[in-house]
Design a protein around this motif. Structure first.
Motif, PDB file in Angstrom:
ATOM      1  N   ARG A  71      61.932  76.811  14.133  1.00 46.50           N
ATOM      2  CA  ARG A  71      61.834  78.249  13.861  1.00 46.50           C
ATOM      3  C   ARG A  71      60.418  78.635  13.959  1.00 46.50           C
ATOM      4  O   ARG A  71      60.111  79.937  14.049  1.00 46.50           O
ATOM      5  CB  ARG A  71      62.011  78.430  12.162  1.00 46.50           C
ATOM      6  N   TYR A  72      59.491  77.834  14.033  1.00 48.62           N
ATOM      7  CA  TYR A  72      58.164  78.004  13.946  1.00 48.62           C
ATOM      8  C   TYR A  72      57.453  77.404  15.428  1.00 48.62           C
ATOM      9  O   TYR A  72      56.287  77.775  15.624  1.00 48.62           O
ATOM     10  CB  TYR A  72      57.413  77.294  12.906  1.00 48.62           C
ATOM     11  N   VAL A  73      58.352  76.905  16.299  1.00 48.44           N
ATOM     12  CA  VAL A  73      57.571  76.805  17.720  1.00 48.44           C
ATOM     13  C   VAL A  73      57.536  78.074  18.399  1.00 48.44           C
ATOM     14  O   VAL A  73      58.720  78.851  18.545  1.00 48.44           O
ATOM     15  CB  VAL A  73      58.410  75.776  18.504  1.00 48.44           C
ATOM     16  N   LYS A  74      56.399  78.482  18.873  1.00 46.09           N
ATOM     17  CA  LYS A  74      56.313  79.666  19.328  1.00 46.09           C
ATOM     18  C   LYS A  74      55.886  79.559  20.849  1.00 46.09           C
ATOM     19  O   LYS A  74      55.084  78.721  21.199  1.00 46.09           O
ATOM     20  CB  LYS A  74      55.279  80.475  18.881  1.00 46.09           C
ATOM     21  N   PHE A  75      56.838  80.146  21.762  1.00 46.41           N
ATOM     22  CA  PHE A  75      56.160  80.003  23.298  1.00 46.41           C
ATOM     23  C   PHE A  75      55.666  81.237  23.543  1.00 46.41           C
ATOM     24  O   PHE A  75      55.885  82.238  23.287  1.00 46.41           O
ATOM     25  CB  PHE A  75      57.462  79.642  24.233  1.00 46.41           C
ATOM     26  N   VAL A  76      54.653  80.995  24.615  1.00 48.39           N
ATOM     27  CA  VAL A  76      53.924  82.260  25.131  1.00 48.39           C
ATOM     28  C   VAL A  76      53.917  82.177  26.901  1.00 48.39           C
ATOM     29  O   VAL A  76      54.408  80.800  27.207  1.00 48.39           O
ATOM     30  CB  VAL A  76      52.345  82.370  24.848  1.00 48.39           C
ATOM     31  N   GLU A  77      53.771  83.342  27.412  1.00 46.17           N
ATOM     32  CA  GLU A  77      53.801  83.260  28.774  1.00 46.17           C
ATOM     33  C   GLU A  77      52.678  82.738  29.347  1.00 46.17           C
ATOM     34  O   GLU A  77      51.691  83.207  29.001  1.00 46.17           O
ATOM     35  CB  GLU A  77      53.921  84.707  29.243  1.00 46.17           C
ATOM     36  N   ILE A  78      52.862  81.640  30.217  1.00 41.96           N
ATOM     37  CA  ILE A  78      51.846  80.771  30.685  1.00 41.96           C
ATOM     38  C   ILE A  78      50.805  81.412  31.645  1.00 41.96           C
ATOM     39  O   ILE A  78      49.661  81.394  31.663  1.00 41.96           O
ATOM     40  CB  ILE A  78      52.200  79.362  31.198  1.00 41.96           C
ATOM     41  N   GLU A  79      51.512  82.533  32.173  1.00 41.63           N
ATOM     42  CA  GLU A  79      50.642  83.378  33.160  1.00 41.63           C
ATOM     43  C   GLU A  79      49.607  84.310  32.752  1.00 41.63           C
ATOM     44  O   GLU A  79      48.558  84.390  33.304  1.00 41.63           O
ATOM     45  CB  GLU A  79      51.654  84.286  34.074  1.00 41.63           C
ATOM     46  N   ASP A  80      49.818  84.658  31.355  1.00 42.89           N
ATOM     47  CA  ASP A  80      48.758  85.418  30.689  1.00 42.89           C
ATOM     48  C   ASP A  80      47.378  84.662  30.564  1.00 42.89           C
ATOM     49  O   ASP A  80      46.344  84.880  30.401  1.00 42.89           O
ATOM     50  CB  ASP A  80      49.246  85.744  29.323  1.00 42.89           C
ATOM     51  N   TYR A  81      47.607  83.057  30.557  1.00 36.49           N
ATOM     52  CA  TYR A  81      46.333  82.298  30.444  1.00 36.49           C
ATOM     53  C   TYR A  81      45.712  81.825  31.577  1.00 36.49           C
ATOM     54  O   TYR A  81      44.806  80.901  31.583  1.00 36.49           O
ATOM     55  CB  TYR A  81      46.722  81.207  29.372  1.00 36.49           C
ATOM     56  N   TYR A  82      46.498  82.037  32.946  1.00 38.42           N
ATOM     57  CA  TYR A  82      45.835  81.328  34.081  1.00 38.42           C
ATOM     58  C   TYR A  82      44.282  81.855  34.332  1.00 38.42           C
ATOM     59  O   TYR A  82      43.628  80.781  34.703  1.00 38.42           O
ATOM     60  CB  TYR A  82      46.426  82.073  35.337  1.00 38.42           C
ATOM     61  N   GLU A  83      43.854  82.973  34.178  1.00 39.31           N
ATOM     62  CA  GLU A  83      42.412  83.267  34.330  1.00 39.31           C
ATOM     63  C   GLU A  83      41.612  82.515  33.406  1.00 39.31           C
ATOM     64  O   GLU A  83      40.632  82.022  33.858  1.00 39.31           O
ATOM     65  CB  GLU A  83      42.493  84.881  34.088  1.00 39.31           C
ATOM     66  N   ILE A  84      41.811  82.586  32.185  1.00 39.61           N
ATOM     67  CA  ILE A  84      40.947  81.914  31.141  1.00 39.61           C
ATOM     68  C   ILE A  84      40.828  80.112  31.322  1.00 39.61           C
ATOM     69  O   ILE A  84      39.785  79.603  31.135  1.00 39.61           O
ATOM     70  CB  ILE A  84      41.404  82.502  29.653  1.00 39.61           C
ATOM     71  N   ILE A  85      42.195  79.768  31.769  1.00 37.43           N
ATOM     72  CA  ILE A  85      42.063  78.318  31.907  1.00 37.43           C
ATOM     73  C   ILE A  85      41.110  78.000  33.050  1.00 37.43           C
ATOM     74  O   ILE A  85      40.404  77.107  33.280  1.00 37.43           O
ATOM     75  CB  ILE A  85      43.408  77.903  32.460  1.00 37.43           C
ATOM     76  N   SER A  86      41.203  78.646  34.347  1.00 32.11           N
ATOM     77  CA  SER A  86      40.386  78.546  35.525  1.00 32.11           C
ATOM     78  C   SER A  86      38.990  78.774  35.298  1.00 32.11           C
ATOM     79  O   SER A  86      38.170  77.904  35.353  1.00 32.11           O
ATOM     80  CB  SER A  86      40.831  79.715  36.540  1.00 32.11           C
ATOM     81  N   GLU A  87      38.736  79.669  34.223  1.00 33.05           N
ATOM     82  CA  GLU A  87      37.352  79.908  33.868  1.00 33.05           C
ATOM     83  C   GLU A  87      36.648  78.913  33.077  1.00 33.05           C
ATOM     84  O   GLU A  87      35.610  78.400  33.208  1.00 33.05           O
ATOM     85  CB  GLU A  87      37.148  81.611  33.248  1.00 33.05           C
TER      86      GLU A  87
END
Length: 648
Positions: free
Chosen positions: A443-459
């Protein structure tokens, strides 16, 4: 390697292994069934003919029709048992988990009483030769030896046990036949009239029914071990087994027929089973009976292992170590369950001491298991589009039979039935808490769109102002789709302590129904920065993720798809490989959570069970020197509406 189709092929070896593995429990019931039916009652023609009639119709309706003909159709990739049945129908309704759990726990509880009662019944025969012989230490020694040899696999056991069980059934058939020819009229007992007459006129009808039920207690194990032997082998071998059982019961009936008006001598431990043996044969008969009793225990033990491994796969039981001693499908060994069952068996011996007292504890839990199987089979038949009137007839007939037996067995509650129900209840509490805790967690496992984090992970990967956490950082993810990621993983990388790495890896494991699947798929989400590997592993493949992961990385390096050389200039110059680190996220319950009281109790129980089971990193076979276990709150609570006033 035996595949799904080979497993169901009819063969002489298959028939022999069936005799060795699955008929132990039902095949040793003549040791104590008639003795339990007669009890301390006076032997009368009504009791003999009625008892035999009840036995015949119970074996026919319960074992032959319900299990051998109908239930064996419900096989899941060649596996049988109540959990395999549940996994075939679970999408129909959520509540079906409850009968599956109750049935599974009742079977496991029964597995604790079967070895002591069968081995005791066999060894007590020695009392006829050596009156006053202490049997408890002998029985405990035999049972302990049996549990110790489990780790070497049941295929070895099946091959040695098959010929012994063939001798056992043949011996029972021949002994019974030698008495039936003295009074062929005993065959009239197969008429259902005598069963109805006995049950409608005897004041002890329910107590007698409780004793009659013991003749079919191994039927559930017969379905559980479908994976070991295959459907056709079970169906064909059952014809021989049932014929020998009936001949033996009829032979015992003839011996009793000539003893009408008397009672069984309790001081002499008189048992119709041993009385139909000639004096010179008695010691051989006891030896064969003891061997058969050991095999009966084996049937329940291997059935228990199958049950637990399926429960783990269905997330109804904590992760435990499961070993595969041989290459044969369906052969497994669960160390924790093995020692738990042994402890239970020794307790039963110490509490009850002799088989006559164990009969009271025996049978009650198995009736419950059979009722649960009836419910699940009915749902399975509906799924197979069987006409509704046939399903209604099936449910009506078997609920009536099993509820009648349950009522008869309830009379045993105070005399020992409480023990098997107590064990069953403890096991059920584990399954119920484990599956409910998982539901609360999900109930508490929340999934997010991974694409939204591409830029910040690269940086972040390039940001040298952040200390480097590891060259290669690996997370295990439960997200089924490559477009998603648990928010907890992003929280761990970006917020908890920003973790800079040259390459981030996401590893996902899918357990397949096929035993030896070993496949993987690679997705480059951000080239040279974020890579996802999906493993498809068969249920027999040991999940040594660090070894499999290394093999995949080596393959990718060979093909020039990734570069794992350290980015530190001093190491890069010498082509030194960068370090790898696995991060395992362990969910903990924060104090500021909004769970209800019942949910908190379930979660507390769950965390105790989790500590007792295999940890996540051990379950996946990770090298502990490269693993960081990071605790993350199960619920990141939102600040409640609290009105604070600032004072100037």
């Amino acid at each position: 390697m035996a595949n799904h189709k080979d497993l169901h092929k009819l063969s002489a070896a298959g028939l022999l292994i069936s005799l060795g593995i699955i008929y132990g429990d039902i095949g040793t019931s003549p040791l104590y069934v008639f003795k339990a039916i007669i009890g301390e009652r006076q032997i009368t023609s009504d009791l003999i003919l009625g008892g035999l009639s009840c036995i015949f119709w119970t074996l026919t309706l319960q074992t032959t029709i319900k299990y051998v003909i109908i239930t064996l159709r419900a096989d899941n990739k060649g596996e049988g048992g109540i959990f395999s049945l549940y996994s075939l129908v679970k999408r129909r309704a959520k509540w079906l988990a409850i009968p599956a759990m109750i049935g599974g726990c009742a079977l496991l509880a029964d597995g604790i009483i079967t070895p002591p009662i069968t081995v005791s019944s066999a060894i007590e025969g020695l009392g006829l030769k050596y009156p006053g012989l202490p049997t408890v230490p002998i029985v405990i020694a035999i049972i302990t030896t049996l549990f110790v040899i489990q780790q070497f696999g049941t295929s070895l056991v099946g091959k040695t046990f098959g010929p012994i069980m063939f001798i056992w059934f043949t011996m029972m058939g021949v002994l019974g036949l030698s008495y039936v020819v003295q009074y062929p009229g005993i065959i009239k007992a197969l008429n259902p009239y005598y069963a109805v007459h006995l049950l409608s006129t005897s004041p002890d009808a329910f107590v007698i029914l409780g004793a009659v039920f013991l003749c079919t207690t191994g039927a559930e194990a017969l379905y559980s071990d479908l994976g070991h032997c295959g459907r056709e082998n079970i169906r064909v071998s059952w014809i021989y087994v049932k014929s020998c059982l009936l001949l033996n019961y009829l032979g015992q009936g003839v011996w009793l027929w000539f003893r009408q008006g008397t009672t069984l001598n309790a001081d002499m431990n008189e048992n119709p089973f041993y009385q139909i043996m000639p004096d010179w044969f008695l010691i051989f008969g006891i030896a064969i009976a003891t061997a058969a009793a050991v095999i009966a225990s084996q049937a329940l033990i291997s059935g228990s292992f199958t049950l637990i491994s399926e429960a783990v796969r269905l997330n109804l039981w904590p992760k435990v170590r499961i070993n595969y001693p041989t290459n044969q499908k369906g052969q497994l060994y669960v160390p924790s369950m093995n020692w738990l069952l042994l402890t239970g068996c020794i307790l039963v011996m110490l509490i009850f001491g002799e088989s006559a007292r164990m009969e009271a504890a025996y049978g009650l839990s198995i009736t419950v298991a059979m009722l649960m199987t009836t419910i699940l089979v009915a749902v399975f038949l509906k799924r197979m589009k069987i006409p509704v009137y046939i399903i209604a007839l099936f449910v009506g007939v078997y609920c009536l039979i099993e509820l009648t037996f349950l009522t008869g067995n309830m009379a045993k509650f105070l005399h020992g039935g409480w023990f098997s129900l107590m064990i069953g209840f403890i096991l059920f509490s584990v399954m119920w808490a484990w599956s409910n805790a998982r539901r609360i967690k999900n109930r508490y496992v929340k999934f997010v769109e991974i694409e939204d984090y591409y830029e910040i992970i690269s940086e972040l990967s390039e940001d040298e102002s952040v200390p480097k956490y590891s060259s290669q950082l690996v997370y295990l993810t439960s997200a089924n789709f490559k477009s998603e990621i648990e928010s907890k993983i992003m929280y761990s990388i970006l917020q908890k302590q920003p973790k800079r790495a040259d390459v981030y890896w996401l590893v996902h494991v899918d357990v397949m129904d096929e035993p030896y699947t070993l496949e993987y798929k690679v997705d480059f989400l951000i080239p040279e920065k974020l890579i996802r590997i999906d493993f498809k592993l068969g249920f027999r493949v040991e999940q040594r993720i660090n070894v499999l992961f290394r093999l995949v990385v080596e393959e990718l390096v060979r093909k020039g798809e990734v570069n794992i050389t350290s980015r530190y200039p001093s190491l890069n110059k010498h082509h030194i490989v960068g370090d790898f680190k696995f991060v395992v996220l362990e969910k903990v319950l924060s104090r500021s959570n909004k769970l209800k009281l019942m949910e908190r109790i379930i979660m507390a129980y769950y965390f105790i069970l989790k500590r007792l089971g295999l940890s996540e990193e051990r379950g996946f076979g990770l090298d502990l020197s490269f693993v960081t276990v990071e605790k993350v709150p199960l619920i990141v609570s939102t600040t409640e509406e609290i009105r604070l006033h600032r004072i100037y």
